[in-house]
Scaffold this motif. Sequence first.
Motif, mmCIF file in Angstrom:
data_model
loop_
_atom_site.group_PDB
_atom_site.id
_atom_site.type_symbol
_atom_site.label_atom_id
_atom_site.label_comp_id
_atom_site.label_asym_id
_atom_site.label_seq_id
_atom_site.Cartn_x
_atom_site.Cartn_y
_atom_site.Cartn_z
ATOM 1 N N LYS A 12 0.820 -1.215 0.000
ATOM 2 C CA LYS A 12 0.000 0.000 0.000
ATOM 3 C C LYS A 12 0.853 1.264 0.000
ATOM 4 N N HIS A 13 2.114 1.128 0.333
ATOM 5 C CA HIS A 13 3.029 2.272 0.427
ATOM 6 C C HIS A 13 3.884 2.356 -0.828
ATOM 7 N N GLU A 18 1.171 8.116 0.282
ATOM 8 C CA GLU A 18 1.038 7.070 1.307
ATOM 9 C C GLU A 18 2.373 6.742 1.973
#
Length: 84
Positions: A12-13, A18
């Motif tokens: 997700k990063h 993010e």
Amino acid sequence: MSKTFTKAEVAKHKDEKEGMYIIIDSGVYDITGFLDEHPGGSKILKRMAGKDSTKQFWKYHNDKVLEKYGAKLKVGTLAETAKL
């Protein structure tokens, strides 16, 4: 205390919004603030963000690089998963 991440959480990063994380061995590193400092340029870091970069990292770096930058970039460790 160090945080533990799953591969899905690291994935997700993958952008600057993010935060950009990579995995090297079992460590999770936030490379967001290192993009402009990376001698090889930011392009490769952006391409590897959110992924396990162990193979690529060791292909181009030795352990002195991780000793120099690892402590300030490390945000946690990778959670162990069962291997079947």
